[in-house]
Design an enzyme around this catalytic site. Structure first.
Site, PDB file in Angstrom:
ATOM      1  N   ASP A  17      42.795  32.889  32.997  1.00  0.00           N
ATOM      2  CA  ASP A  17      42.255  33.938  33.854  1.00  0.00           C
ATOM      3  C   ASP A  17      42.937  35.283  33.613  1.00  0.00           C
ATOM      4  O   ASP A  17      44.008  35.352  33.022  1.00  0.00           O
ATOM      5  CB  ASP A  17      42.431  33.542  35.326  1.00  0.00           C
ATOM      6  CG  ASP A  17      41.378  32.542  35.760  1.00  0.00           C
ATOM      7  OD1 ASP A  17      40.360  32.418  35.070  1.00  0.00           O
ATOM      8  OD2 ASP A  17      41.594  31.886  36.794  1.00  0.00           O
ATOM      9  N   LYS A  75      37.620  37.519  34.589  1.00  0.00           N
ATOM     10  CA  LYS A  75      36.400  38.184  35.047  1.00  0.00           C
ATOM     11  C   LYS A  75      36.781  39.496  35.696  1.00  0.00           C
ATOM     12  O   LYS A  75      37.399  39.492  36.753  1.00  0.00           O
ATOM     13  CB  LYS A  75      35.668  37.310  36.067  1.00  0.00           C
ATOM     14  CG  LYS A  75      35.183  36.001  35.513  1.00  0.00           C
ATOM     15  CD  LYS A  75      35.094  34.964  36.604  1.00  0.00           C
ATOM     16  CE  LYS A  75      36.472  34.507  37.032  1.00  0.00           C
ATOM     17  NZ  LYS A  75      36.470  33.590  38.156  1.00  0.00           N
ATOM     18  N   MET A 119      44.024  39.553  48.136  1.00  0.00           N
ATOM     19  CA  MET A 119      42.810  40.354  47.892  1.00  0.00           C
ATOM     20  C   MET A 119      42.476  41.271  49.073  1.00  0.00           C
ATOM     21  O   MET A 119      41.330  41.336  49.510  1.00  0.00           O
ATOM     22  CB  MET A 119      41.621  39.411  47.590  1.00  0.00           C
ATOM     23  CG  MET A 119      41.816  38.658  46.287  1.00  0.00           C
ATOM     24  SD  MET A 119      40.580  37.392  46.000  1.00  0.00           S
ATOM     25  CE  MET A 119      41.284  35.983  46.813  1.00  0.00           C
TER      26      MET A 119
END
Ligand code: SAH
Length: 272
Positions: A49, A71, A184
């Protein structure tokens, strides 16, 4: 003449493949587990990742193929469906697939989907745990996440999910005796501030932000809950990946006093 077949002439049985969801930890390679490093050495292919650090990627032997399936938000090079399809294809070939994920794969790592894929393929699957970002943030701050008499409850939450904004529901999770650790959350600080203040949190509650924990880019900063979003915007250089930490009952003044006693970031105290 031996009746036993010559192993060299035997057709290998189809192997079901094996998926290891491996925790890469927060960034520093020496925060990886031994088991995680072993899985990297045993892999046929590694899919990693975006948040996996270069230092950790250096532990993958040069002969093992690796795929960057990171991503970027808004610019999806690999969708989760693409990743799932690739994992399934590799497993069907009987390969040992390592899915290298930042922190702990079981925390905000979409591990459930990938486990389901492996099981549907009849492959074996395991999780190799890693040091999650919140643990690395606590280490950087030299601040426990639970403290007798102050915080008996640790809530790990994200301020964002696939349905969009979760910040408003965070108020239910923060109260006396609680440490709230937010992943986040950097683009939602205004909603976090608003929700927590309206739930009765004191305006001078300490909010600590630790960015890029355990990497050379690590930064930490302390704020009061009231005015948080504005103060962080003014600070300018605090950005993702970051952990936002609050403990009910700890004040910004206490946080500032504690910060003044911390060693500089990156200082190796064992060499003092
Ligand atoms: N599985 C990971 C979390 C992945 S979700 C873990 O257990 O840590 C991605 C979020 O994790 C980032 O937006 C950020 O909030 C946090 N994060 C990951 N690595 C981090 C780091 N080194 N420092 C601070 N926060 C980090």
């Amino acid at each position: 003449m031996s009746l036993l077949p010559d192993p060299a002439r035997m057709t290998p049985l189809p192997h079901p493949g094996h998926l290891s969801l491996v925790g890469a930890g927060p960034g520093a390679a020496d925060l990886m587990t031994y088991r995680a490093v072993r899985r990297l050495q045993q892999a046929d292919v590694v899919l990693y990742d975006r948040l996996v650090s270069p230092e950790v990627l250096d532990l993958i032997p040069a002969t093992i193929p690796r795929l960057d399936v990171g991503k970027d938000c808004g610019n999806h090079r690999w969708t989760q469906a693409d990743i799932d399809a690739r994992i399934a294809a590799e497993l069907r070939l009987g390969r040992r697939v390592v899915r290298l994920k930042s922190g702990d794969p079981a925390i905000f790592g979409r591990a459930g989907e990938e486990i389901a894929i492996a099981m549907a393929e009849g492959a074996t699957v395991e999780i190799v745990p890693g040091v999650t970002a919140v643990s690395a943030a606590a280490a950087s701050l030299c601040q426990p996440l639970t403290t007798r008499g102050l915080a008996q409850r640790l809530v790990l939450a994200t301020a964002t999910d696939h349905r969009g904004d979760l910040a408003a529901t965070l108020a239910d999770d923060f109260g006396p005796g609680t440490t709230l650790a937010l992943y986040m959350a950097m683009t939602r600080l205004d909603q976090v501030e608003c929700a927590l203040l309206s739930s009765g949190a004191a305006p001078d509650t300490l909010v600590t932000i630790v960015c890029a924990c355990s990497t050379p880019q690590e930064q930490r900063a302390a704020f009061a809950l009231k005015g948080l979003a504005k103060a962080v915007a003014q600070a300018g250089d605090l950005r993702n990946p970051a952990i936002v930490l609050l403990t009910w009952g700890l004040t910004a003044a206490q946080g500032t006093a504690h910060a003044a006693r911390l060693p500089a970031i990156g200082c190796d105290q064992t060499k003092r």
